[in-house]
Design an enzyme around this catalytic site. Structure first.
Site, PDB file in Angstrom:
ATOM      1  N   ARG A 182       0.830  -1.217   0.000  1.00  0.00           N
ATOM      2  CA  ARG A 182       0.000   0.000   0.000  1.00  0.00           C
ATOM      3  C   ARG A 182       0.856   1.255   0.000  1.00  0.00           C
ATOM      4  O   ARG A 182       0.382   2.352  -0.275  1.00  0.00           O
ATOM      5  CB  ARG A 182      -0.899   0.018   1.234  1.00  0.00           C
ATOM      6  N   TRP A 216       3.163   6.115   2.297  1.00  0.00           N
ATOM      7  CA  TRP A 216       3.268   6.609   0.922  1.00  0.00           C
ATOM      8  C   TRP A 216       3.128   8.110   1.060  1.00  0.00           C
ATOM      9  O   TRP A 216       2.049   8.630   1.333  1.00  0.00           O
ATOM     10  CB  TRP A 216       2.164   6.035   0.048  1.00  0.00           C
ATOM     11  N   LYS A 253       1.341  -0.673 -17.943  1.00  0.00           N
ATOM     12  CA  LYS A 253       2.175  -1.691 -17.292  1.00  0.00           C
ATOM     13  C   LYS A 253       3.647  -1.383 -17.481  1.00  0.00           C
ATOM     14  O   LYS A 253       4.440  -1.413 -16.545  1.00  0.00           O
ATOM     15  CB  LYS A 253       1.871  -3.093 -17.878  1.00  0.00           C
TER      16      LYS A 253
HETATM   17  C1  AGP Z   1      -2.577  -0.421 -12.196  1.00  0.00           C
HETATM   18  O1  AGP Z   1      -1.477  -1.266 -12.490  1.00  0.00           O
HETATM   19  C2  AGP Z   1      -2.204   0.665 -11.227  1.00  0.00           C
HETATM   20  N1  AGP Z   1      -1.638   0.143 -10.048  1.00  0.00           N
HETATM   21  C3  AGP Z   1      -3.332   1.642 -10.990  1.00  0.00           C
HETATM   22  O2  AGP Z   1      -3.581   2.262 -12.228  1.00  0.00           O
HETATM   23  C4  AGP Z   1      -4.672   1.061 -10.480  1.00  0.00           C
HETATM   24  O3  AGP Z   1      -5.298   0.297 -11.483  1.00  0.00           O
HETATM   25  C5  AGP Z   1      -5.582   2.235 -10.134  1.00  0.00           C
HETATM   26  O4  AGP Z   1      -4.983   2.961  -9.087  1.00  0.00           O
HETATM   27  C6  AGP Z   1      -7.007   1.820  -9.734  1.00  0.00           C
HETATM   28  O5  AGP Z   1      -6.942   1.002  -8.598  1.00  0.00           O
HETATM   29  P1  AGP Z   1      -8.284   0.211  -8.172  1.00  0.00           P
HETATM   30  O6  AGP Z   1      -8.588  -0.773  -9.243  1.00  0.00           O
HETATM   31  O7  AGP Z   1      -7.951  -0.433  -6.867  1.00  0.00           O
HETATM   32  O8  AGP Z   1      -9.383   1.237  -8.039  1.00  0.00           O
END
Ligand code: AGP
Length: 607
Positions: A27, A73, A484
């Site tokens: 996280r 973070w 990605k």
């Molecule tokens: C995807 O690889 C990223 N980590 C990020 O774009 C993620 O999809 C986005 O933050 C949405 O997260 P969620 O699906 O938990 O809402």
């Protein structure tokens, strides 16, 4: 965002806290710290860096049966030891860990400074420790309640006081907080992965609620300070699902898990006699489904790309107007909510602030919003008007992979359901069911291309820029492939409609900028071949992801990856897998931190 934990019980707290933080490290992982209470003292250790760095500096004599912890973070204040949580008051009697953003922290800081408080950090969170201390008159719960009444913004907090050993107070507003119930011990955390090793009996707090825990139990109160009873829920995930099982990285494991995770997303969700899908959580009858005139999908990141695939499916097969929009844009656009429009909020974590707040705004305007989530009991799942869990199992890697294929699986099922209430025949429905049921096997075939993909990653990992190009239902897959690559290898990558490239971006083409084309044998194949030739004519290197045996394409491209042939609506499944593997192996080639890329967090619970 950040991860917070709390423990009180009969066991030494420090290892439990650090192990819990390790499970939450996805996280956020800029810095970490714990506070353990013992004999009227609060002992705090905190460090910039990973949990393993923290573990190395916690003294063996760090004893105490209760405490809190945090993995950060950074939002306010640079990444260093001082700004790491927990934060304490001047006297060292109060310690807090916070996940979220306090929007009025500057005005609170000014008030407290005038009262003589000397701030030691650059963070917004520190104000909470001083406010609790300032309100403390012998009852920590009341002090926390008074303090949070002054806060504007989002928080999930855990608080301890040196004079109240064994007691932890938690509060939630906009950032998740879950309680775990053990035998003569209690847990608090941002999500259940931190406590799964100890208990599966959990309670999810809602915004405005507070919890007061001691080893013997807990009380929960709402925003009006009324005690509330909450349903104890059981975690369905197994601890072994959040282990790596011999894979080098969670991302590698989760990419390879997709045949099984897609199967989990679709199994038990077909009505074969009716040649349609069964999605009980929608809370919509066939008549209500028939009255739906439009579908709108809101999400962020990878989930947004999954929503784009869903919109394409609904328009092409169910013949219903559908669109996907960035949740962050919808929220502040004063969206127009039309009658007979069904909304979906797609979110793996179920905690993404952009998506959650957009959903709430739409609901305030009378919209019906269904959740497509992975984490059971997450905020979006609980606040939506119904929905579908994707059952992909815990996704630990920051870069989302198996969630994407499980999310689109839900839209394939929903499209089948909608199409069968409209023009799709029984035969057509059965054919669709058959096609969807064969997907896990085809994903396995796409995974088998790994050796070739490793070779291409070695060849192209040094590129500074990359283009990912696709059309139709594969345009969102091109966007996903670019996301990605950039988020784990840090290579600048852009996803584009293959047709759009000639309207400007083709100026980027040179002999060192690779263009990766998704080119299945669908109705757009000839068009994409022309787009490829436009790049080749300008000496741009071309990689093609094409159907096995497509010699014409393989002759044009500099390199290619072959995928199995499927019905053209199902290509997103077999096209995305090579892109996931390609980004993974490029990141390895560049020695990146694959599971915890710089600057990122798994669940972005701030705007
Ligand atoms: C995807 O690889 C990223 N980590 C990020 O774009 C993620 O999809 C986005 O933050 C949405 O997260 P969620 O699906 O938990 O809402």
């Amino acid at each position: 965002m950040c991860g917070i934990v709390g423990y009180c019980g009969l066991r030494q707290a420090s290892d439990i806290l650090i192990d819990g933080l390790k499970r939450l490290e996805y996280r956020g992982y800029d810095s970490a710290g714990i506070c353990v209470g013992n004999s009227g003292l609060l002992n705090i250790v905190k460090r910039k860096g990973k949990i393993k760095d923290l573990r190395e500096v916690v003294p063996l004599e760090f004893k105490g049966l209760y405490g809190i912890g945090h993995t950060r973070w950074a939002t306010h204040g640079e990444v260093n030891d001082t700004n790491a949580h927990p934060h304490s008051d001047a006297a060292g009697k109060v310690a807090i860990c916070h996940n979220g953003i306090i929007e009025n922290y500057e005005s609170l800081r000014a008030i407290l400074t005038k009262e003589g408080i000397v701030f030691r950090t650059e963070t917004d969170s520190e104000v909470i420790a001083h406010l609790v201390s300032r309100s403390y008159k012998g009852d920590l719960f009341e002090a926390v309640r008074e303090a949070i009444g002054l806060l504007k913004g989002t928080y999930g907090i855990v608080v301890v006081h040196a004079d109240e050993p064994g007691r932890i107070v938690g509060a939630r507003n906009g950032s998740p907080l879950v309680a775990g119930i053990g035998d003569d011990e209690m847990f608090l955390a941002s999500d259940v992965t931190a406590m799964m090793a100890h208990t599966k009996q959990v309670l999810y707090l809602e915004d405005g609620e507070m919890i007061d825990i001691r080893p013997s139990g807990y009380t929960i109160s709402d925003a009006h300070n009324r005690e509330v009873e909450k349903k104890i829920e059981s975690i369905t995930w197994e601890l072994e699902q959040i282990e790596k099982h011999g894979y080098a990285h969670y991302m590698q494991k989760e990419i390879h898990e997709q045949p099984q995770s897609v199967l989990r997303a679709i199994q038990g969700r077909f009505n074969r006699e009716g040649a349609t899908a069964k999605l009980g959580g929608l809370n919509l009858t066939p008549k209500e489904l028939l009255n739906i005139e439009r579908v709108k999908i809101i999400a962020a990141g990878t989930s947004y790309h999954a929503g784009m695939v869903g919109a394409y499916l609904l328009e092409s097969l169910a013949r219903i107007p559908a669109s996907a929009e960035l949740a962050s844009e919808v929220r502040y656009r004063n969206p127009i909510v039309e009658k007979n429009t069904l909304y979906f909020a797609v979110s793996q974590s179920g905690e993404t602030a952009d998506t959650l707040y957009a959903m709430r705004e739409l609901q305030r305007k009378g919209a019906t919003v269904l959740g497509v989530c992975n984490v059971v009991g997450s905020t979006i799942a609980r606040e939506s008007d119904g929905g579908v869990y994707i059952h992909s199992g815990p996704e630990i890697a920051v870069a989302s992979t198996k969630a994407f294929t499980s999310q689109i699986s839900v839209f394939y099922l929903f499209t089948l359901l909608m199409a069968r209430t409209r023009d799709l025949s029984i035969e057509g429905g059965l054919g669709f069911v058959c096609g969807l049921e064969s997907i896990p096997e085809y994903i396995g075939k796409a995974l088998a291309q790994k050796p070739k993909i490793i070779e291409l990653a070695k060849k192209y990992a040094q590129a500074q820029d990359f283009l990912f190009l696709g059309r139709g239902i594969n345009y969102p897959v091109a966007l996903e492939g670019a996301l990605k690559l950039k988020e784990i290898s840090y290579i600048h990558a852009e996803g584009y409609s293959a047709a759009e490239i000639k309207h400007g971006p083709i100026a980027l083409i040179n002999e060192v900028t690779p263009s990766l084309f998704l080119i299945p044998d669908d109705h757009l194949r000839e068009k994409v071949i022309s787009n490829m030739k436009e790049i080749k004519a300008r000496k741009g290197p071309v990689i093609a992801v094409c159907v096995e045996g497509d010699q014409e394409v393989m002759n044009i491209a500099d390199d290619y990856i072959e995928v199995p042939k499927v019905h053209e609506l199902f290509y997103p499944y077999v096209m995305v897998v090579p892109l996931q593997l390609f980004s993974y192996y490029c990141a390895l080639e560049l020695k990146r931190n694959v599971d915890q890329p710089r600057n990122l967090a798994k669940s972005v619970t701030v705007e």
